[in-house]
Every structure is written in C-alpha cells, then in structure tokens.
Design a protein around this motif. Structure first.
Motif, PDB file in Angstrom:
ATOM      1  N   UNK A  54      43.453 -29.399 -33.418  1.00 28.36           N
ATOM      2  CA  UNK A  54      42.919 -28.048 -33.098  1.00 28.36           C
ATOM      3  C   UNK A  54      43.701 -27.399 -31.655  1.00 28.36           C
ATOM      4  N   UNK A  55      44.763 -28.051 -31.291  1.00 29.96           N
ATOM      5  CA  UNK A  55      45.580 -27.641 -30.168  1.00 29.96           C
ATOM      6  C   UNK A  55      45.869 -26.304 -30.734  1.00 29.96           C
ATOM      7  N   UNK A  56      45.796 -25.339 -29.628  1.00 28.04           N
ATOM      8  CA  UNK A  56      46.458 -23.754 -29.636  1.00 28.04           C
ATOM      9  C   UNK A  56      47.778 -23.716 -29.263  1.00 28.04           C
ATOM     10  N   UNK A  57      48.511 -23.293 -30.241  1.00 28.78           N
ATOM     11  CA  UNK A  57      50.038 -23.291 -29.692  1.00 28.78           C
ATOM     12  C   UNK A  57      50.706 -21.931 -29.699  1.00 28.78           C
ATOM     13  N   UNK A  58      51.712 -21.719 -29.123  1.00 24.87           N
ATOM     14  CA  UNK A  58      52.678 -20.538 -29.404  1.00 24.87           C
ATOM     15  C   UNK A  58      53.983 -21.308 -29.792  1.00 24.87           C
ATOM     16  N   UNK A  59      54.167 -21.003 -30.893  1.00 22.38           N
ATOM     17  CA  UNK A  59      55.478 -21.415 -31.648  1.00 22.38           C
ATOM     18  C   UNK A  59      56.568 -20.707 -31.958  1.00 22.38           C
ATOM     19  N   UNK A  60      57.911 -21.096 -31.807  1.00 21.19           N
ATOM     20  CA  UNK A  60      58.851 -20.538 -32.233  1.00 21.19           C
ATOM     21  C   UNK A  60      59.751 -21.351 -33.190  1.00 21.19           C
ATOM     22  N   UNK A  61      59.631 -21.011 -34.537  1.00 16.75           N
ATOM     23  CA  UNK A  61      59.898 -21.781 -35.819  1.00 16.75           C
ATOM     24  C   UNK A  61      61.075 -21.305 -36.627  1.00 16.75           C
ATOM     25  N   UNK A  62      61.774 -22.116 -37.127  1.00 12.65           N
ATOM     26  CA  UNK A  62      62.529 -21.625 -38.250  1.00 12.65           C
ATOM     27  C   UNK A  62      62.057 -21.797 -39.453  1.00 12.65           C
ATOM     28  N   UNK A  63      61.878 -20.649 -40.054  1.00 15.83           N
ATOM     29  CA  UNK A  63      61.197 -20.178 -41.184  1.00 15.83           C
ATOM     30  C   UNK A  63      61.795 -19.794 -42.422  1.00 15.83           C
ATOM     31  N   UNK A  64      61.664 -20.546 -43.448  1.00 20.03           N
ATOM     32  CA  UNK A  64      62.415 -20.172 -44.752  1.00 20.03           C
ATOM     33  C   UNK A  64      61.517 -20.178 -46.004  1.00 20.03           C
ATOM     34  N   UNK A  91      35.417 -34.262 -29.379  1.00 24.75           N
ATOM     35  CA  UNK A  91      36.792 -34.580 -29.937  1.00 24.75           C
ATOM     36  C   UNK A  91      36.274 -35.002 -31.485  1.00 24.75           C
ATOM     37  N   UNK A  92      35.289 -35.599 -31.678  1.00 23.60           N
ATOM     38  CA  UNK A  92      34.952 -36.013 -33.033  1.00 23.60           C
ATOM     39  C   UNK A  92      34.820 -34.740 -33.863  1.00 23.60           C
ATOM     40  N   UNK A  93      33.957 -33.696 -33.464  1.00 22.71           N
ATOM     41  CA  UNK A  93      33.889 -32.683 -34.016  1.00 22.71           C
ATOM     42  C   UNK A  93      35.313 -31.798 -34.353  1.00 22.71           C
ATOM     43  N   UNK A  94      36.387 -31.983 -33.587  1.00 28.91           N
ATOM     44  CA  UNK A  94      37.694 -31.267 -33.739  1.00 28.91           C
ATOM     45  C   UNK A  94      38.391 -32.017 -34.754  1.00 28.91           C
ATOM     46  N   UNK A 121      39.048 -18.034 -31.440  1.00 29.69           N
ATOM     47  CA  UNK A 121      38.191 -17.800 -30.594  1.00 29.69           C
ATOM     48  C   UNK A 121      36.895 -18.726 -30.550  1.00 29.69           C
ATOM     49  N   UNK A 122      36.792 -19.486 -31.888  1.00 34.28           N
ATOM     50  CA  UNK A 122      35.831 -20.395 -31.997  1.00 34.28           C
ATOM     51  C   UNK A 122      36.118 -21.730 -31.209  1.00 34.28           C
ATOM     52  N   UNK A 123      37.476 -21.965 -31.417  1.00 35.73           N
ATOM     53  CA  UNK A 123      37.837 -23.033 -30.727  1.00 35.73           C
ATOM     54  C   UNK A 123      37.686 -23.134 -29.284  1.00 35.73           C
ATOM     55  N   UNK A 124      38.142 -22.070 -28.746  1.00 36.99           N
ATOM     56  CA  UNK A 124      37.781 -21.942 -27.238  1.00 36.99           C
ATOM     57  C   UNK A 124      36.588 -21.696 -26.846  1.00 36.99           C
ATOM     58  N   UNK A 125      35.486 -21.565 -27.614  1.00 38.07           N
ATOM     59  CA  UNK A 125      33.993 -21.624 -27.463  1.00 38.07           C
ATOM     60  C   UNK A 125      33.646 -23.011 -27.397  1.00 38.07           C
ATOM     61  N   UNK A 126      34.004 -23.744 -28.375  1.00 32.46           N
ATOM     62  CA  UNK A 126      34.040 -25.217 -28.583  1.00 32.46           C
ATOM     63  C   UNK A 126      34.249 -26.010 -27.515  1.00 32.46           C
ATOM     64  N   UNK A 127      35.333 -25.586 -26.683  1.00 35.09           N
ATOM     65  CA  UNK A 127      36.007 -26.247 -25.586  1.00 35.09           C
ATOM     66  C   UNK A 127      35.374 -25.671 -24.334  1.00 35.09           C
ATOM     67  N   UNK A 128      34.183 -24.787 -24.251  1.00 34.84           N
ATOM     68  CA  UNK A 128      33.337 -24.280 -23.374  1.00 34.84           C
ATOM     69  C   UNK A 128      31.981 -25.179 -23.215  1.00 34.84           C
ATOM     70  N   UNK A 129      31.344 -24.914 -22.179  1.00 34.03           N
ATOM     71  CA  UNK A 129      30.116 -25.551 -21.925  1.00 34.03           C
ATOM     72  C   UNK A 129      28.827 -24.602 -22.775  1.00 34.03           C
ATOM     73  N   UNK A 130      28.922 -24.711 -23.947  1.00 32.70           N
ATOM     74  CA  UNK A 130      28.006 -24.045 -24.652  1.00 32.70           C
ATOM     75  C   UNK A 130      26.841 -24.935 -24.976  1.00 32.70           C
TER      76      UNK A 130
END
Length: 242
Positions: A54-64, A91-94, A121-130
């Motif tokens: 669930x790591x949230x990334x910004x990527x530059x990729x070689x796509x074909x 962590x187990x939920x992830x 957005x859901x993953x960001x919420x999961x990382x918060x103190x809900x």
C-alpha cells in the motif's frame, strides 16, 4: 515511452537473488508489473518501499503496451506513512488489503481515476488515527464492489432477512443453496452501507463475528470475480483480531 503516474504498491514476487517483480496499481495503466533490481541487497538505496504493501508512489516508468513487465526510471514516496508500517493491526490490514486488490484487479481493465482516488484516499485514512480500525477492511471490501461492478442491490427490499451471494440481491426467504449471509450478517451488511469511515467503531463485533462476516464478503468476491482465489493473509487477521 516514459510516462508519469501515481501508483499503489500491492504485492511482489522474488526474482533471482536480489530482484523482485513488484505489482503496482497505477493511476494511468491499471495493475502493472515492474522489475526492481537490487531491491533485496544492501545497496537497495531506498528500493525496499516496493516491498511494502500500500505504499503510495509517484512514478516515472518506461511503458509499452507490448510488454507485460516494465521498468521504473524514477520514483518517490507520494505520502509517507506514520502508522501502517509500525503498528501491527494496520500492517496486517495492509497485507490483507493489498492481496485482495492484487487478485481483484488482476483480470480487470483500467477502472478509472475514481477508483484510484478512492483507494489512495482510503489508504491515507487508514494511516490516520481513526476509530474502529479493526473494521476498516469491512468498509473497504464493501465499497470496492461498486467500481468492480457487483455492488449489492440495497434498494430491493425494505427489511430483508438474507443476502444471496450468488445474485447480489436481498430476499425474505432463506436461499436453497449455501452461498448466502444469514440474518445477523445481512443486518450488519445493511448497517455497513450507511457507516462513514470515521464512525467504524459503531460496529460492535467480536473477533469471530468479524471473521465470519469477512469470510462471507470474500466468498461474494469469489462468486463475481473470475480467478479470485483464497486470501492467504486473512488467516493472520483472524489470529490477530481474536
């Protein structure tokens, strides 16, 4: 061609001694596989993020379009986590959610920006103190059925007693087969439909009740997604949430 896209790391498979093939759900191209070299060596230079679900990334990729495994030119973490990698429940939920997504999205075409935004957005919420983090996967599993195309037909009956997993419809009489939610599970499903992510603690469930309900939701996925197999990480959640 070099393309920029956001991505969500799901799972990975080992390749040779120090490399992996990382399965990433991307905003532009849907679920893709990327070769990551030297990720399991001492010279990984931060590449271990491709092993973290669930790591949230910004990527530059070689796509074909002609390739099934792609390469990454550059990357950075989009939103660093403060709790998911460090807290056992999250962590187990992830791991569980990442495995579900990897199998649910594997045979699907790109499902649109709305799904990616919802997951991000859901993953960001999961990382918060809900409150009610123990119920977060129930919330996500139900909401995810909408973009995947088998959201339950909640409008069918006012006070239904059973939910038929095969048809996705509610009914008053018990189905003649075994693929259905019983009365209390159906009532919980109806309640879950209206619960906001910040109010998940209103769902008062024992560990066994939660596990039984999730098993039914996963069975529902198996009924409606071709090739959706057993979720191995679910057993860890069952043990953790007892």
């Amino acid at each position: 061609m070099i393309e920029s896209t956001r991505g969500i790391v799901l799972t990975h498979t080992k390749y040779q001694e120090s490399s992996v093939i990382s399965h990433i759900y991307t905003e532009k191209f849907g679920l893709q596989s990327y070769m990551i070299n030297q990720v399991r060596s001492r010279k990984s230079k931060g590449k271990t993020v491709f092993l973290q679900p669930l790591t949230l990334m910004d990527l530059e990729v070689y796509h074909s379009e002609k390739k099934t495994i792609h390469r990454i030119k550059d990357f950075r973490v989009n939103t660093p986590f403060s709790q998911i990698p460090f807290e056992p429940v999250r962590q187990s939920l992830a791991f569980f959610i990442a495995e579900v997504l990897n199998k649910a999205l594997k045979h699907e075409d790109k499902l649109g920006d709305d799904l990616f935004d919802f997951l991000h957005n859901s993953i960001c919420v999961m990382d918060s103190s809900i409150n009610g983090i123990y119920n977060f996967h129930l919330f996500l599993l139900l909401r995810l059925t909408k973009p995947l195309g088998f959201y339950p037909h909640f409008e069918d009956l006012l006070h239904p007693k059973y939910f038929d997993l095969r048809t996705g419809m509610f009914q008053m009489a018990e189905p003649a087969h075994a693929n259905f939610m019983n009365a209390w599970q159906t009532e919980l499903l109806l309640q879950l439909k209206d619960v906001l992510v910040d109010d998940l603690d209103v769902l008062k469930l024992s560990g066994n009740e939660r596990a039984d309900f999730v098993e039914k939701l996963l069975e529902y996925y198996q009924m409606h997604l071709s090739g959706f197999s057993n979720i191995k990480s679910f057993q860890v959640l069952k043990e953790l949430f007892k």
